[in-house]
Design a protein around this motif. Structure first.
Motif, PDB file in Angstrom:
ATOM      1  N   PHE A 163       0.838  -1.197   0.000  1.00 34.66           N
ATOM      2  CA  PHE A 163       0.000   0.000   0.000  1.00 34.66           C
ATOM      3  C   PHE A 163       0.876   1.251   0.000  1.00 34.66           C
ATOM      4  O   PHE A 163       1.921   1.291   0.654  1.00 34.66           O
ATOM      5  N   ILE A 164       0.419   2.251  -0.737  1.00 30.70           N
ATOM      6  CA  ILE A 164       1.077   3.563  -0.778  1.00 30.70           C
ATOM      7  C   ILE A 164       0.028   4.592  -0.380  1.00 30.70           C
ATOM      8  O   ILE A 164      -0.986   4.745  -1.069  1.00 30.70           O
ATOM      9  N   GLY A 172      -7.853  15.171  -1.240  1.00 31.52           N
ATOM     10  CA  GLY A 172      -9.107  14.795  -0.593  1.00 31.52           C
ATOM     11  C   GLY A 172      -9.398  13.314  -0.728  1.00 31.52           C
ATOM     12  O   GLY A 172      -8.577  12.523  -1.194  1.00 31.52           O
ATOM     13  N   ALA A 173     -10.610  12.927  -0.294  1.00 30.86           N
ATOM     14  CA  ALA A 173     -11.015  11.525  -0.326  1.00 30.86           C
ATOM     15  C   ALA A 173     -11.100  11.031  -1.765  1.00 30.86           C
ATOM     16  O   ALA A 173     -11.305  11.803  -2.699  1.00 30.86           O
ATOM     17  N   GLY A 174     -10.943   9.735  -1.952  1.00 34.50           N
ATOM     18  CA  GLY A 174     -11.002   9.156  -3.289  1.00 34.50           C
ATOM     19  C   GLY A 174     -11.184   7.655  -3.222  1.00 34.50           C
ATOM     20  O   GLY A 174     -11.678   7.129  -2.223  1.00 34.50           O
ATOM     21  N   VAL A 175     -10.763   6.965  -4.263  1.00 34.67           N
ATOM     22  CA  VAL A 175     -10.889   5.515  -4.311  1.00 34.67           C
ATOM     23  C   VAL A 175      -9.501   4.897  -4.343  1.00 34.67           C
ATOM     24  O   VAL A 175      -8.535   5.505  -4.806  1.00 34.67           O
ATOM     25  N   ALA A 176      -9.402   3.670  -3.825  1.00 31.85           N
ATOM     26  CA  ALA A 176      -8.150   2.929  -3.894  1.00 31.85           C
ATOM     27  C   ALA A 176      -7.863   2.561  -5.351  1.00 31.85           C
ATOM     28  O   ALA A 176      -8.767   2.188  -6.090  1.00 31.85           O
ATOM     29  N   THR A 183      -1.292  -0.914  -4.077  1.00 32.39           N
ATOM     30  CA  THR A 183      -2.531  -0.139  -4.101  1.00 32.39           C
ATOM     31  C   THR A 183      -2.268   1.258  -3.559  1.00 32.39           C
ATOM     32  O   THR A 183      -1.697   1.420  -2.475  1.00 32.39           O
ATOM     33  N   LEU A 184      -2.669   2.269  -4.323  1.00 34.20           N
ATOM     34  CA  LEU A 184      -2.466   3.675  -3.977  1.00 34.20           C
ATOM     35  C   LEU A 184      -3.703   4.188  -3.243  1.00 34.20           C
ATOM     36  O   LEU A 184      -4.825   4.069  -3.742  1.00 34.20           O
ATOM     37  N   ILE A 185      -3.484   4.761  -2.057  1.00 34.44           N
ATOM     38  CA  ILE A 185      -4.580   5.175  -1.173  1.00 34.44           C
ATOM     39  C   ILE A 185      -4.547   6.690  -0.955  1.00 34.44           C
ATOM     40  O   ILE A 185      -3.525   7.234  -0.533  1.00 34.44           O
TER      41      ILE A 185
END
Length: 307
Positions: A163-164, A172-176, A183-185
Motif C-alpha cells: 500500500f502507498i 481529498g477523499a477518493g478511491v483505492a 494499491t495507492l490510497i
C-alpha cells in the motif's frame, strides 16, 4: 479489532514556506502532540511539515512516546539521513514495515547538498530490505510526495510494496487504485476526513479491493443473464448473418466475463488478501473536546485569519 494509526504527512503547516505567523511553531508542536496522543505510530515528513526546517521538526517531535517521523530520502549535506527510513510494528499478529518518503529537492534550513533525494528508488530499496531482512507481512509506504511520484512508485514496486498512502496536493477523499500489485490510497485532506483501510492479510498475492469486487460480482450477475438470453436466441436463429453477429456479441460478453471474474477475486482462495477503503468525515456531527478546543482557540482565535 487491532488498529494501526498512520499519517502520510503534510500535517503541520498550512504552507511549505514560513508565513510570518509567530504561532505557526506552537501550532505544529500542538499537532505533533495530538498525533502522538491518538496513537499515531508513524508519519512521513512532507513539504508542509518542513516550513521551519528539519532542526525544528526533530526537536518538536523528540518527546513523542509513539509517533515516529520517517523519511527514506531526506539527508544532510554529508548524505546522512535526517530521519529514520522505516519502522517495523506488529498489530494483531501482523508485522508491518512502514516506509516514509519526502519530496525531492532542497529543504529550508539545510545547506546545499542536503535535502530530498529521488524518492522512488529510496522507497524501493527500503521496502526490499524490510521484505528480505525484517520478513514483514505488509509494506506500507507513507508517501508525502506529488501524486505523479506516488503513481510511479506503484508502477515500479512489483510485489515489494502493498500500500502507498499519498499526500502532497490536498487531493481529498477518493478511491483505492491498484497498479499491478501495490494499491495507492488517498488519505483525505487537511484533517477533514480520516481514511479507514480494513485489511485481511491471510494468504499471498496482491490485495483485492472488496468494494471493486462487490461491484464486479453484481455486474457478473447481469452479464450472465445477458449471456444466457443471447445463447437462447442463438439456438433459435436460422439466418446466418444474424447468427454471426450474435456469436460475436456472445464472444465479447465472455471476454468481459473473464475480466469481471478477475476483479471479483476469482475463487475463495483469491479473496483471502483483501482491503476495503472508507472515510470518516469530521464534520459538525463529531463533538469537540472542550479542553482541546480551548487550546486550539488560544493558538487560532475564532474570527482570526488563520482560524
Amino acid at each position: 479489532m487491532p488498529v494501526l494509526v498512520l499519517d502520510a504527512g503534510n500535517a503541520l503547516f498550512k504552507s511549505p514556506l514560513p508565513d510570518g505567523d509567530p504561532k505557526v511553531g506552537e501550532r505544529a508542536r500542538f499537532l505533533l502532540e495530538q498525533l502522538d496522543a491518538v496513537g499515531t505510530r508513524a508519519m512521513a515528513v512532507g513539504a508542509r511539515d518542513l516550513s521551519l526546517g528539519t532542526d525544528f521538526l526533530a526537536k518538536a517531535s523528540k518527546g513523542a512516546k509513539k509517533l515516529k517521523l520517517l523519511s527514506a530520502n531526506l539527508v544532510d549535506a554529508g548524505g546522512k539521513p535526517l530521519f529514520p527510513a522505516s519502522l517495523v510494528v506488529t498489530e494483531g499478529g501482523v508485522k508491518f514495515g512502514l516506509v516514509g518518503i519526502s519530496p525531492e529537492g532542497p529543504v529550508a534550513g539545510q545547506p546545499p547538498g542536503g535535502g530530498g533525494r529521488p524518492p522512488v528508488p529510496a522507497a524501493l530499496a527500503e521496502a526490499r530490505r524490510l521484505r528480505e531482512k525484517e520478513q514483514v507481512d505488509v509494506v506500507v509506504v507513507l508517501a508525502a510526495v506529488p501524486y505523479v511520484e506516488a503513481t510511479r512508485l506503484s508502477q515500479q514496486a512489483g510485489n515489494t510494496v502493498d500500500f502507498i498512502v499519498q499526500s502532497h496536493e490536498g487531493r481529498g477523499a477518493g478511491v483505492a487504485q491498484r497498479n499491478d500489485y501495490a494499491t495507492l490510497i488517498p488519505p483525505g485532506e487537511r484533517g477533514r476526513q480520516l481514511a479507514r483501510l480494513e485489511l485481511s492479510v491471510d494468504g499471498k498475492g496482491p490485495s483485492v479491493d472488496l468494494t471493486e469486487a462487490e461491484r464486479a460480482r453484481e455486474n457478473l450477475k447481469l452479464l450472465d443473464a445477458n449471456i444466457q438470453q443471447a445463447k437462447a436466441r442463438l439456438a433459435a436463429l436460422k439466418d446466418e448473418s444474424a447468427r454471426r453477429a450474435l456469436e460475436e456479441a456472445v464472444a465479447s460478453f465472455e471476454s468481459r466475463r473473464k475480466q469481471l471474474v478477475l476483479q471479483a477475486g476469482g475463487n475463495k482462495e483469491g479473496l483471502k488478501r483483501t482491503h476495503r477503503l472508507s472515510y470518516i468525515q469530521l464534520g459538525s456531527d463529531v463533538a469537540d473536546d472542550p479542553e482541546l478546543k480551548k487550546r486550539v482557540e488560544r493558538i487560532e482565535p475564532p474570527g482570526s485569519a488563520s482560524h
